[in-house]
Motif scaffolding. Sequence first.
Motif, PDB file in Angstrom:
ATOM      1  N   ASP A   1       9.440  97.722 -18.343  1.00 57.04           N
ATOM      2  CA  ASP A   1       8.071  98.084 -17.986  1.00 57.04           C
ATOM      3  C   ASP A   1       8.086  99.251 -16.995  1.00 57.04           C
ATOM      4  OD1 ASP A   1       5.407  98.153 -17.517  1.00 57.04           O
ATOM      5  OD2 ASP A   1       5.347  96.318 -16.283  1.00 57.04           O
ATOM      6  N   THR A   2       8.152 100.467 -17.540  1.00 62.74           N
ATOM      7  CA  THR A   2       8.172 101.666 -16.691  1.00 62.74           C
ATOM      8  C   THR A   2       7.493 102.809 -17.428  1.00 62.74           C
ATOM      9  OG1 THR A   2       9.591 103.044 -15.311  1.00 62.74           O
ATOM     10  CG2 THR A   2      10.434 102.556 -17.503  1.00 62.74           C
ATOM     11  N   THR A   3       7.362 103.949 -16.733  1.00 64.20           N
ATOM     12  CA  THR A   3       6.769 105.128 -17.370  1.00 64.20           C
ATOM     13  C   THR A   3       7.567 106.367 -16.976  1.00 64.20           C
ATOM     14  OG1 THR A   3       5.342 105.556 -15.473  1.00 64.20           O
ATOM     15  CG2 THR A   3       4.402 104.191 -17.247  1.00 64.20           C
ATOM     16  N   ASN A   4       7.441 107.404 -17.781  1.00 65.09           N
ATOM     17  CA  ASN A   4       8.085 108.684 -17.444  1.00 65.09           C
ATOM     18  C   ASN A   4       7.575 109.166 -16.085  1.00 65.09           C
ATOM     19  OD1 ASN A   4       9.520 111.216 -17.918  1.00 65.09           O
ATOM     20  ND2 ASN A   4       7.485 112.093 -18.197  1.00 65.09           N
ATOM     21  N   ASP A   5       6.263 109.066 -15.865  1.00 66.17           N
ATOM     22  CA  ASP A   5       5.688 109.560 -14.612  1.00 66.17           C
ATOM     23  C   ASP A   5       6.287 108.855 -13.399  1.00 66.17           C
ATOM     24  OD1 ASP A   5       4.195 111.255 -16.045  1.00 66.17           O
ATOM     25  OD2 ASP A   5       2.268 110.230 -15.770  1.00 66.17           O
ATOM     26  N   TRP A   6       6.422 107.501 -13.486  1.00 62.64           N
ATOM     27  CA  TRP A   6       6.962 106.752 -12.338  1.00 62.64           C
ATOM     28  C   TRP A   6       8.378 107.226 -12.031  1.00 62.64           C
ATOM     29  CZ3 TRP A   6      10.886 103.940 -10.332  1.00 62.64           C
ATOM     30  CH2 TRP A   6      10.627 103.171  -9.187  1.00 62.64           C
ATOM     31  N   ILE A   7       9.213 107.329 -13.065  1.00 64.11           N
ATOM     32  CA  ILE A   7      10.625 107.684 -12.841  1.00 64.11           C
ATOM     33  C   ILE A   7      10.736 109.103 -12.282  1.00 64.11           C
ATOM     34  CG2 ILE A   7      12.915 107.909 -13.889  1.00 64.11           C
ATOM     35  CD1 ILE A   7      12.007 105.883 -16.053  1.00 64.11           C
ATOM     36  N   VAL A   8       9.970 110.040 -12.862  1.00 63.15           N
ATOM     37  CA  VAL A   8      10.055 111.437 -12.405  1.00 63.15           C
ATOM     38  C   VAL A   8       9.569 111.545 -10.960  1.00 63.15           C
ATOM     39  CG1 VAL A   8       9.148 113.769 -12.734  1.00 63.15           C
ATOM     40  CG2 VAL A   8       9.905 112.446 -14.708  1.00 63.15           C
ATOM     41  N   GLU A   9       8.445 110.909 -10.686  1.00 57.77           N
ATOM     42  CA  GLU A   9       7.858 111.015  -9.350  1.00 57.77           C
ATOM     43  C   GLU A   9       8.745 110.382  -8.268  1.00 57.77           C
ATOM     44  OE1 GLU A   9       4.128 109.037  -7.249  1.00 57.77           O
ATOM     45  OE2 GLU A   9       3.637 109.891  -9.215  1.00 57.77           O
ATOM     46  N   ARG A  10       9.324 109.204  -8.563  1.00 54.45           N
ATOM     47  CA  ARG A  10      10.124 108.506  -7.535  1.00 54.45           C
ATOM     48  C   ARG A  10      11.564 108.985  -7.435  1.00 54.45           C
ATOM     49  NH1 ARG A  10       7.525 103.697  -5.335  1.00 54.45           N
ATOM     50  NH2 ARG A  10       5.426 103.850  -6.188  1.00 54.45           N
ATOM     51  N   THR A  11      12.087 109.614  -8.530  1.00 51.29           N
ATOM     52  CA  THR A  11      13.524 109.940  -8.529  1.00 51.29           C
ATOM     53  C   THR A  11      13.838 111.375  -8.930  1.00 51.29           C
ATOM     54  OG1 THR A  11      13.983 109.407 -10.851  1.00 51.29           O
ATOM     55  CG2 THR A  11      13.989 107.569  -9.311  1.00 51.29           C
ATOM     56  N   GLY A  12      13.004 111.995  -9.763  1.00 51.58           N
ATOM     57  CA  GLY A  12      13.315 113.324 -10.302  1.00 51.58           C
ATOM     58  C   GLY A  12      14.093 113.273 -11.605  1.00 51.58           C
ATOM     59  N   ILE A  13      14.455 112.066 -12.053  1.00 56.82           N
ATOM     60  CA  ILE A  13      15.273 111.922 -13.276  1.00 56.82           C
ATOM     61  C   ILE A  13      14.378 112.005 -14.522  1.00 56.82           C
ATOM     62  CG2 ILE A  13      16.768 110.325 -14.588  1.00 56.82           C
ATOM     63  CD1 ILE A  13      17.497 109.104 -11.751  1.00 56.82           C
ATOM     64  N   THR A  14      14.821 112.769 -15.541  1.00 60.75           N
ATOM     65  CA  THR A  14      14.059 112.805 -16.798  1.00 60.75           C
ATOM     66  C   THR A  14      14.846 112.195 -17.961  1.00 60.75           C
ATOM     67  OG1 THR A  14      14.846 115.001 -17.398  1.00 60.75           O
ATOM     68  CG2 THR A  14      12.825 114.922 -16.121  1.00 60.75           C
ATOM     69  N   GLN A  15      16.176 112.242 -17.865  1.00 62.02           N
ATOM     70  CA  GLN A  15      17.005 111.677 -18.937  1.00 62.02           C
ATOM     71  C   GLN A  15      18.380 111.335 -18.392  1.00 62.02           C
ATOM     72  OE1 GLN A  15      17.333 115.112 -21.673  1.00 62.02           O
ATOM     73  NE2 GLN A  15      19.385 115.410 -20.839  1.00 62.02           N
ATOM     74  N   ARG A  16      19.138 110.544 -19.149  1.00 61.49           N
ATOM     75  CA  ARG A  16      20.527 110.238 -18.799  1.00 61.49           C
ATOM     76  C   ARG A  16      21.322 110.176 -20.101  1.00 61.49           C
ATOM     77  NH1 ARG A  16      16.172 108.274 -18.644  1.00 61.49           N
ATOM     78  NH2 ARG A  16      16.079 107.423 -16.548  1.00 61.49           N
ATOM     79  N   HIS A  17      22.647 110.307 -19.996  1.00 64.01           N
ATOM     80  CA  HIS A  17      23.540 110.227 -21.158  1.00 64.01           C
ATOM     81  C   HIS A  17      24.208 108.856 -21.159  1.00 64.01           C
ATOM     82  CE1 HIS A  17      23.641 114.631 -22.281  1.00 64.01           C
ATOM     83  NE2 HIS A  17      22.995 114.639 -21.129  1.00 64.01           N
ATOM     84  N   ILE A  18      24.375 108.301 -22.370  1.00 67.65           N
ATOM     85  CA  ILE A  18      24.970 106.970 -22.502  1.00 67.65           C
ATOM     86  C   ILE A  18      26.210 107.064 -23.393  1.00 67.65           C
ATOM     87  CG2 ILE A  18      24.560 104.556 -23.237  1.00 67.65           C
ATOM     88  CD1 ILE A  18      22.690 105.349 -20.934  1.00 67.65           C
ATOM     89  N   ALA A  19      27.329 106.531 -22.903  1.00 63.73           N
ATOM     90  CA  ALA A  19      28.591 106.606 -23.660  1.00 63.73           C
ATOM     91  C   ALA A  19      28.474 105.826 -24.963  1.00 63.73           C
ATOM     92  CB  ALA A  19      29.731 106.047 -22.816  1.00 63.73           C
ATOM     93  N   GLY A  20      29.129 106.337 -26.008  1.00 66.47           N
ATOM     94  CA  GLY A  20      29.178 105.627 -27.283  1.00 66.47           C
ATOM     95  C   GLY A  20      30.018 104.367 -27.152  1.00 66.47           C
ATOM     96  N   ASP A  21      29.832 103.422 -28.091  1.00 68.19           N
ATOM     97  CA  ASP A  21      30.571 102.158 -28.038  1.00 68.19           C
ATOM     98  C   ASP A  21      32.081 102.379 -28.024  1.00 68.19           C
ATOM     99  OD1 ASP A  21      28.221 100.817 -28.012  1.00 68.19           O
ATOM    100  OD2 ASP A  21      28.185 100.407 -30.177  1.00 68.19           O
TER     101      ASP A  21
END
Length: 325
Positions: free
Chosen positions: A30-50
């Motif tokens: 339960d989150t939003t792009n706006d909350w994450i950007v406003e509180r942290t500055g993060i827009t995306q992250r990379h996730i390692a393959g299995d």
Amino acid sequence: MAVNRSVIRGVGAYLPKRVMTNDDMAKIVDTTNDWIVERTGITQRHIAGDDELTSDLGIAAARQALIRAGIDPVDIDLVICATATPDRTFPATAVKIQHGLGITKGAAFDVQAVCSGFVYALTIADSFLKSGQFKRAIVVGAETFSRILDWTDRGTCVLFGDGAGAVVLEAQPQHGTREDRGILSTAIRSDGRYEELLYVDGGPGSTKTVGHLRMNGREVFRHAVQKIYGVIEETLVTTGYAPDEIDLYVPHQANKRILDGIAKKLGVGPEKIMVTLDRHGNTSAASIPLALNQAFEAHRVKEGSLVLMEAMGGGFTWGAVLARW
Ligand code: ACO
């Protein structure tokens, strides 16, 4: 007086292919792009393959750093990997990286200081190179934090990502002045009173499980600016440089608001702070070399640049390294 300095010969990085945006996150918790950007500055992250391990990320970053340094892996005699997400409890991920690079001499070991790991590892490598015990080192920061996140906890899972970065260091004779190239000053600290504010709730010696990251974000935030500022000041006082004489600050990429707070306290403008967390989130020990790599590729560091790296992480641990590129 002639001294050995640890000169940065090359930098490299690797980010897994899979990108997870804030909107992707909003489908899981339960989150939003706006909350994450406003509180942290993060827009995306990379996730390692299995099929990708921390060592695979580290090897890819180290290879790029070696190519840029123009140094053959067989001439490396020290490999240090800073990680809190090793492939296995043992052997050390650094030994797997050493093997993956085809190195069979010298020593390899891991350093566990969580988000401060890269600063700790640089400090250790610098001591070995200065003393003459080793000649050339690869220092890697590599993490697969996606594997220790509680993907139901919106307060933590939105913050972190996977990645790796590496630098190649070489001992070179210098004059022993602050105008030298290489690492000029280091400061590392820890204080276990704060363990419960940021930790992983498992481990081979306690629960016999890997566990998940737990954090009191507000309290961590409260300590971060003050503690990081303290070690930055220490490295500046040791060398006699003023904050605005530093060409580029390359901080651990945890939260944009922490970076803004430190810049304000130092009295330096945003143009002096390398910010890459928007693209990869908090990658713990990998975040400084990832940012350093971006700075190199964007020509924001060149020979002679004064670069100050700093971090704080679980423990608490914190530290800073001042180097001339
Ligand atoms: N989306 C939407 N709402 C959220 C989310 C989310 N992802 N996460 C938390 N919230 C809610 C909380 O539930 C809370 O709601 P409530 O008021 O109804 O209880 C509200 O947002 C505020 O929560 P806080 O935790 O107080 O939010 P804060 O402004 O402190 O921001 C954050 C949280 C981003 C974690 C911040 O504290 C932070 O960045 N701290 C630093 C921690 C950090 O960077 N750690 C990394 C490791 S250490 C290091 O690298 C330095």
